[in-house]
Design an enzyme around this catalytic site. Sequence first.
Site, PDB file in Angstrom:
ATOM      1  N   GLY A 212       0.887  -1.235   0.158  1.00  0.00           N
ATOM      2  CA  GLY A 212       0.035  -0.102  -0.037  1.00  0.00           C
ATOM      3  C   GLY A 212       0.793   1.460   0.089  1.00  0.00           C
ATOM      4  O   GLY A 212       2.024   1.299  -0.351  1.00  0.00           O
ATOM      5  N   ASN A 213       0.424   2.386   0.449  1.00  0.00           N
ATOM      6  CA  ASN A 213       0.967   3.606   0.470  1.00  0.00           C
ATOM      7  C   ASN A 213       0.502   4.437   1.422  1.00  0.00           C
ATOM      8  O   ASN A 213      -0.731   4.187   2.034  1.00  0.00           O
ATOM      9  CB  ASN A 213       1.284   4.304  -1.081  1.00  0.00           C
ATOM     10  CG  ASN A 213      -0.165   4.786  -1.459  1.00  0.00           C
ATOM     11  OD1 ASN A 213      -0.895   5.531  -1.087  1.00  0.00           O
ATOM     12  ND2 ASN A 213      -0.373   4.285  -2.618  1.00  0.00           N
ATOM     13  N   HIS A 214       1.150   5.632   1.870  1.00  0.00           N
ATOM     14  CA  HIS A 214       0.481   6.433   3.024  1.00  0.00           C
ATOM     15  C   HIS A 214      -0.625   7.414   2.539  1.00  0.00           C
ATOM     16  O   HIS A 214      -0.825   8.420   3.530  1.00  0.00           O
ATOM     17  CB  HIS A 214       2.091   7.233   3.328  1.00  0.00           C
ATOM     18  CG  HIS A 214       2.783   6.352   4.262  1.00  0.00           C
ATOM     19  ND1 HIS A 214       2.515   5.684   5.170  1.00  0.00           N
ATOM     20  CD2 HIS A 214       4.251   6.206   3.797  1.00  0.00           C
ATOM     21  CE1 HIS A 214       3.628   5.073   5.734  1.00  0.00           C
ATOM     22  NE2 HIS A 214       4.625   5.342   4.828  1.00  0.00           N
TER      23      HIS A 214
END
Length: 403
Positions: A212-214
């Site tokens: 995923g990412n932030h």
Amino acid sequence: MSILKDKNILLGITAGIAAYKSASLVRLFIKAGANVKVVMTPASKDFITPLTLSTLSKNPVCSSFVDEEHDGEVWNNHVDLGLWADYFVIAPATANTMAKMANGVCDNILLATYLSAKCPVYFAPAMDLDMYKHESTKTSFEKLTSYGNKMIPAGTGELASGLVGEGRMAEPEDIVGFIEKDVLNQLPLRGKKVLITAGPTYEAIDPVRFIGNHSSGKMGFEIANAAANLGAEVILVTGPTHQKIEHSLVSVKPVVSAEDMYDEVHKHFKSSDIAILSAAVADYRPKTIANQKIKKKDTTFSIELEKTKDILKSLGEIKREQFLVGFALETNNELEHAKGKLKSKNLDLIVLNSLQDKGAGFGVSTNKVTFITSSNDIMEQPLKSKTEVAEDLLQQILKQLHA
Ligand code: CTP
């Protein structure tokens, strides 16, 4: 959420028996999230007390040019009241007050406020049936509407005189509904459908892990809210996020992976007028997803990744009349890279986010962006809240659409 949320509504009350319904009207405006102030003609106080109205509106009520609480030593500023108001609603509007409004008479604070108000004015007549039908009353209606005021027509029913006919003030619910509808119809994106993507995507590795990412999704949610506040019907396709939105014009479509987002976006794109893709979509995903949780064995472990579909690019390839907006998150050669994406993805506008700027990017409530248009106009913006950036973006889109 009502379109009247956070709007300043000045309610003008004149001396008709329907003034007893003003208490409900104040309550309904407050329930819709509006700020309410009340201005009354002196005679209307015989029908409803200022105390009731100030308690419900949580604001002092004005009924004379001077403030009686301060022994008449303080002036009630009708100009300020008119400037404060986003909308001035005169309900009930008696034949007497309407005739005065139509002829510029201003012998009380309500009339003086009317004459100096610059905002839209709504009036809801209330009187007995023969007064309602009288030629002079009709002339008042005509004059007032010709000045741009909006009439909320009276209903038919039993009147205070015991007679039955036209002249009953519209019910408070109908007055609020009339104003909400009218305000919506004036908004610049009314009748337009806006498709927005937001948040990260999660690409599964096995049943318990993902890449995923932030991205917090905040920017996309702010854009959805800003578009809906301009009257658009919004489809918000969002990856996993904690953001919440409650707006009657926003329909949220939660998705998880880039593939899900691609499918959902394509369901809505053809019928959309504007698409704004602000999601931080994963560029790669695991080539295979393990059915069982992967056990640790060796000291190193690799996952083979494959490219996801570029949603924005795919829309650029099929777009017809749609206005297409992309985001570019860059760390070096920002302008050059953003311009390249604008061209290769066939966009009308790109929003460049630079991670070099303090206060911009993931997880914070501010952003510093540059708008780049397809005709190569470059507009660098100062650091602003994401709410303001969203509003600026919508204004930029409107500007390009109307150019
Ligand atoms: N985007 C998309 N689908 C993808 C990847 C990106 O719709 N699979 C959209 C994003 O929502 C954003 C724009 O494309 O509006 C730019 O994304 P970005 O990651 O900055 O650019 P990429 O084209 O992926 O290029 P790179 O990662 O090489 O910078």
